[in-house]
Design a protein around this motif. Sequence first.
Motif, PDB file in Angstrom:
ATOM      1  N   UNK A  63       0.703  -1.221   0.020  1.00 12.78           N
ATOM      2  CA  UNK A  63       0.183   0.003  -0.247  1.00 12.78           C
ATOM      3  C   UNK A  63       1.000   1.179  -0.058  1.00 12.78           C
ATOM      4  N   UNK A  64       2.223   1.062  -0.094  1.00 12.77           N
ATOM      5  CA  UNK A  64       3.014   2.123   0.215  1.00 12.77           C
ATOM      6  C   UNK A  64       3.022   3.031  -1.370  1.00 12.77           C
ATOM      7  N   UNK A  65       2.884   4.690  -0.848  1.00  9.88           N
ATOM      8  CA  UNK A  65       2.761   5.500  -1.775  1.00  9.88           C
ATOM      9  C   UNK A  65       1.090   5.436  -2.687  1.00  9.88           C
ATOM     10  N   UNK A  66       0.216   4.515  -2.036  1.00 13.14           N
ATOM     11  CA  UNK A  66      -1.199   4.982  -1.857  1.00 13.14           C
ATOM     12  C   UNK A  66      -1.816   5.261  -0.808  1.00 13.14           C
ATOM     13  N   UNK A  67      -1.710   5.414   0.234  1.00 17.28           N
ATOM     14  CA  UNK A  67      -2.657   4.643   1.477  1.00 17.28           C
ATOM     15  C   UNK A  67      -1.742   5.656   2.275  1.00 17.28           C
ATOM     16  N   UNK A  68      -2.813   7.213   3.156  1.00 16.70           N
ATOM     17  CA  UNK A  68      -1.510   7.227   4.161  1.00 16.70           C
ATOM     18  C   UNK A  68      -2.736   7.472   5.451  1.00 16.70           C
ATOM     19  N   UNK A  69      -2.113   7.140   6.478  1.00 16.22           N
ATOM     20  CA  UNK A  69      -2.559   6.560   7.527  1.00 16.22           C
ATOM     21  C   UNK A  69      -2.074   8.260   8.183  1.00 16.22           C
ATOM     22  N   UNK A  70      -3.533   8.676   9.446  1.00 14.55           N
ATOM     23  CA  UNK A  70      -3.127   9.871  10.050  1.00 14.55           C
ATOM     24  C   UNK A  70      -4.292  10.002  11.257  1.00 14.55           C
ATOM     25  N   UNK A  71      -4.355  10.863  12.162  1.00 19.00           N
ATOM     26  CA  UNK A  71      -4.348  10.716  13.450  1.00 19.00           C
ATOM     27  C   UNK A  71      -4.628  11.630  14.549  1.00 19.00           C
ATOM     28  N   UNK A  72      -5.411  12.304  15.071  1.00 19.41           N
ATOM     29  CA  UNK A  72      -6.077  13.464  15.432  1.00 19.41           C
ATOM     30  C   UNK A  72      -6.604  12.715  17.491  1.00 19.41           C
ATOM     31  N   UNK A  73      -5.186  12.857  18.086  1.00 18.21           N
ATOM     32  CA  UNK A  73      -5.193  12.718  19.365  1.00 18.21           C
ATOM     33  C   UNK A  73      -6.301  13.499  20.079  1.00 18.21           C
ATOM     34  N   UNK A  74      -6.734  14.664  19.771  1.00 23.29           N
ATOM     35  CA  UNK A  74      -8.343  15.011  20.771  1.00 23.29           C
ATOM     36  C   UNK A  74      -9.371  14.248  20.380  1.00 23.29           C
ATOM     37  N   UNK A  75      -9.668  13.355  19.203  1.00 28.04           N
ATOM     38  CA  UNK A  75     -10.579  13.251  18.946  1.00 28.04           C
ATOM     39  C   UNK A  75     -10.760  11.261  19.121  1.00 28.04           C
ATOM     40  N   UNK A  77      -9.243   8.753  17.493  1.00 27.72           N
ATOM     41  CA  UNK A  77      -8.891   8.779  15.767  1.00 27.72           C
ATOM     42  C   UNK A  77      -8.126   8.601  15.119  1.00 27.72           C
ATOM     43  N   UNK A  78      -8.438   8.066  14.347  1.00 30.00           N
ATOM     44  CA  UNK A  78      -7.043   7.432  13.299  1.00 30.00           C
ATOM     45  C   UNK A  78      -7.992   7.618  11.997  1.00 30.00           C
ATOM     46  N   UNK A  79      -7.085   7.085  10.569  1.00 30.61           N
ATOM     47  CA  UNK A  79      -7.693   8.141   9.114  1.00 30.61           C
ATOM     48  C   UNK A  79      -7.414   7.070   8.628  1.00 30.61           C
ATOM     49  N   UNK A  80      -7.878   6.535   7.416  1.00 31.02           N
ATOM     50  CA  UNK A  80      -7.046   6.010   6.883  1.00 31.02           C
ATOM     51  C   UNK A  80      -7.940   6.381   4.880  1.00 31.02           C
ATOM     52  N   UNK A  81      -6.633   7.471   4.720  1.00 25.61           N
ATOM     53  CA  UNK A  81      -6.984   7.531   3.027  1.00 25.61           C
ATOM     54  C   UNK A  81      -6.348   6.932   2.140  1.00 25.61           C
ATOM     55  N   UNK A  82      -7.346   6.026   1.256  1.00 25.31           N
ATOM     56  CA  UNK A  82      -6.650   5.464   0.187  1.00 25.31           C
ATOM     57  C   UNK A  82      -6.909   5.659  -1.175  1.00 25.31           C
ATOM     58  N   UNK A  83      -5.943   5.773  -1.892  1.00 28.42           N
ATOM     59  CA  UNK A  83      -5.926   6.574  -2.917  1.00 28.42           C
ATOM     60  C   UNK A  83      -5.820   5.042  -4.076  1.00 28.42           C
ATOM     61  N   UNK A  84      -6.005   5.438  -5.462  1.00 31.12           N
ATOM     62  CA  UNK A  84      -5.324   4.553  -6.637  1.00 31.12           C
ATOM     63  C   UNK A  84      -5.648   3.242  -6.130  1.00 31.12           C
ATOM     64  N   UNK A  85      -7.030   2.152  -5.208  1.00 32.19           N
ATOM     65  CA  UNK A  85      -7.356   1.111  -5.226  1.00 32.19           C
ATOM     66  C   UNK A  85      -7.507   0.368  -5.843  1.00 32.19           C
ATOM     67  N   UNK A  86      -6.851  -0.871  -5.524  1.00 30.49           N
ATOM     68  CA  UNK A  86      -7.230  -2.085  -7.301  1.00 30.49           C
ATOM     69  C   UNK A  86      -8.018  -3.265  -6.131  1.00 30.49           C
ATOM     70  N   UNK A  87      -8.362  -3.750  -7.189  1.00 31.61           N
ATOM     71  CA  UNK A  87      -9.763  -4.875  -7.097  1.00 31.61           C
ATOM     72  C   UNK A  87      -8.246  -5.563  -5.441  1.00 31.61           C
TER      73      UNK A  87
END
Length: 121
Positions: A63-75, A77-87
């Motif tokens: 997933x390197x180069x396509x997915x981005x993980x981020x977090x919001x410590x105040x909430x 929460x973590x997030x995963x932005x997934x681009x260029x998705x494949x089957x």
Amino acid sequence: QLQLVESGGGLVQPGGSLRLSCVAAASIFSRNVMGWYRQAPGKQRELVASITSGDFSFYADSVKGRFTISRDNAKNSIYLQMNSLKPDDTAVYYCNTATPYISTYMPPGSWGQGTQVTVSS
């Protein structure tokens, strides 16, 4: 009380994008390193990305180069932005505590219900 709640999955065409969200109980989030896992049909659950409290992130090669993980410590929460998705990205995605590197370690205890991501035309 739910400890981990994932959302944001859905059906998307190849090349498309999705953004996953996870809200964790404070008792879990306070362990600092959080990650996104996925489990495809007939396959073992695998860690695809993790992030430390200092925002250092780690990614599986698939997933390197396509997915981005981020977090919001105040909430808590973590997030995963997934681009260029494949089957091959089709799986149920889960969040949980994780190692600060890509490994096969699976945290003990309960998991959330996950969120289904389906990549298909």
